[in-house]
Scaffold this active site. Structure first.
Site: not given
Ligand SMILES: Cc1cc2nc3c(=O)[nH]c(=O)nc-3n(C[C@H](O)[C@H](O)[C@H](O)COP(=O)(O)OP(=O)(O)OC[C@H]3O[C@@H](n4cnc5c(N)ncnc54)[C@H](O)[C@@H]3O)c2cc1C
Length: 391
Positions: A136, A289, A373
């Site tokens: 990410s 219950q 994930e």
């Molecule tokens: C505590 C923590 C640990 C993490 N650890 C790792 C790690 O070790 N390695 C790593 O690589 N990443 C890691 N991540 C990142 C994580 O995988 C991402 O946060 C996640 O994939 C979502 O990406 P984003 O935060 O950019 O949200 P966005 O992609 O911006 O999503 C925001 C919202 O939009 C929705 N959305 C986006 N696109 C679509 C679509 N096409 N259709 C419908 N809905 C959509 C999503 O479902 C979400 O609700 C971590 C995140 C956290 C919070």
């Protein structure tokens, strides 16, 4: 007629072998004795003490699938799932440390690493090095293949430049699997996977996030400034990193299913205990219950989450298709964890809303299960694609 061997193959999912039972009991005892007394403190201090990480290595749960000749346990993926579940029952932060190590880092090297990379890194990953998985970025989460971190081919080495965000285990890790692109104009076909050591020139771990839950688990930014990575540290082939990213996450999701099932179990046990102790209207609230039904509903959710998770893990271990099942496991288990942790607070009444009782922490910890994930929407997308593809 079902033959005996066919019947044996279709034993109940939760019927564990003797080895599995023993392993689970050992991890449970470890979690109770070594982790439980420190859960609150680790949450407040936002760190997992090094001696606890060392104890995880000593127990063998950091290298579950690493072959024995490289110092690992040489066990099945399912064992890693059991470990993650048991750890999460007590502390979901320690669980995710172990989960990332096994289901993402070791797993990727096992499947795509050269013999030389395995010989170089597995003994360390089985005994002392924590690993992290860096896909990410600030601008690419769900749209993971829009990543902007670049890898310039310099012949005997590559130079990686860019930033990674949200990287679990980054504060502790010595080894990072980093996805970067050889050429952004090639889209996903430019993505390449690299093994980067913390000590490589041009690499540093940046800001650590201050989070709602799993606060003891580190989540940091990575900064790569012309970071020099030897050519032999390419995992798999250049331009094939997208396949590694997709396939490792398909497996990693089963680990998150296990983390959420274990978390739900931990929260549920607290609710069950409290319901037996708390008296209102002259009797324990467990005698009402309405409370009994609530507990029965939660236990059913947990059982279903566990079954989906075990099924996905067992399918993966025997080489059967599991992509839809792994997404379902994570989707369902993370929702179940939210429901169970929330209701566990309600069973505790006002006390559940305070830090005096452990249920508020389970509630904070569960939320990430619907985010990392692949968000819930992304799991639905994976499931829908599998369904439509099979029509
Ligand atoms: C505590 C923590 C640990 C993490 N650890 C790792 C790690 O070790 N390695 C790593 O690589 N990443 C890691 N991540 C990142 C994580 O995988 C991402 O946060 C996640 O994939 C979502 O990406 P984003 O935060 O950019 O949200 P966005 O992609 O911006 O999503 C925001 C919202 O939009 C929705 N959305 C986006 N696109 C679509 C679509 N096409 N259709 C419908 N809905 C959509 C999503 O479902 C979400 O609700 C971590 C995140 C956290 C919070």
């Amino acid at each position: 007629m079902t033959t005996l061997s066919e019947a044996a193959r279709s034993l109940p999912l939760t019927d564990l072998s003797e080895d599995e039972k023993t392993f689970r009991a050992v991890v449970r005892e470890f979690a109770e004795e070594r982790i439980r007394p420190h859960v609150r403190e680790m949450d407040e201090e936002q760190c997992i003490p090094r001696d606890l990480i060392d104890a995880c290595f000593e127990l063998g749960i950091m290298g579950v699938e690493i072959p024995e000749e490289h110092g690992g346990a040489g066990a099945a993926f399912f064992m890693a799932i059991l470990a993650v579940e048991e750890l999460a029952r007590v502390d979901p932060s320690v669980a995710v440390l172990v989960d990332v190590q096994n289901t993402l880092v070791n797993n990727a090297i096992l499947r795509w690493g050269s013999e030389e990379l395995k010989a170089r890194y597995f003994p360390k990953l089985a005994s002392e090095w924590v690993g992290a998985y860096a896909l990410s970025e600030a601008g690419s989460g769900s749209d993971a293949f829009a990543l902007a971190c670049t890898a310039a081919d310099k012949g005997d080495h590559f130079e990686l430049t860019g930033q990674k965000l949200w990287i679990t285990n980054a504060a502790e890790a010595e080894l990072f699997i980093v996805m970067a692109t050889l050429d952004p104009s090639r889209g996903y076909k430019g993505i390449t996977s690299f093994i980067v050591e913390r000590s490589f020139p041009g690499f540093r771990v940046g800001k650590k996030e201050d989070k709602l839950g799993i606060r003891a688990s580190s989540t940091c930014e990575l900064v790569l400034e012309e970071c020099r990575v030897p050519r032999e540290n390419v995992l798999g082939e250049p331009g094939r990193g997208y396949k590694i990213a997709i396939e490792t996450l398909n497996e990693g999701r089963i680990g998150i299913g296990a983390q959420m099932a274990g978390l739900a179990q931990g929260a549920f046990e607290q609710a069950l205990k409290y319901a037996g102790e708390r008296r209102q209207f002259g009797r324990p609230i467990a005698e009402f219950q309405a409370v009994q039904f609530q507990l029965a509903e939660l236990a059913t959710q947990i059982e279903a989450a566990r079954l989906l998770t075990y099924n996905a893990a067992r399918l993966r271990d025997v080489g059967l298709p599991f992509v839809k099942e792994s997404a379902m496991a994570k989707l369902f288990a993370s929702r179940a964890a939210e429901e169970v942790a929330s209701k566990a607070i309600e069973v505790h009444g006002g006390y559940g809303f305070t830090r005096e009782y452990p249920v508020e922490k389970y509630f904070r910890d569960q939320k990430v299960g619907q985010i990392y994930e692949g968000t819930t929407n992304m799991q639905l997308l994976v499931i829908a694609k599998q369904l439509l593809g099979r029509l």
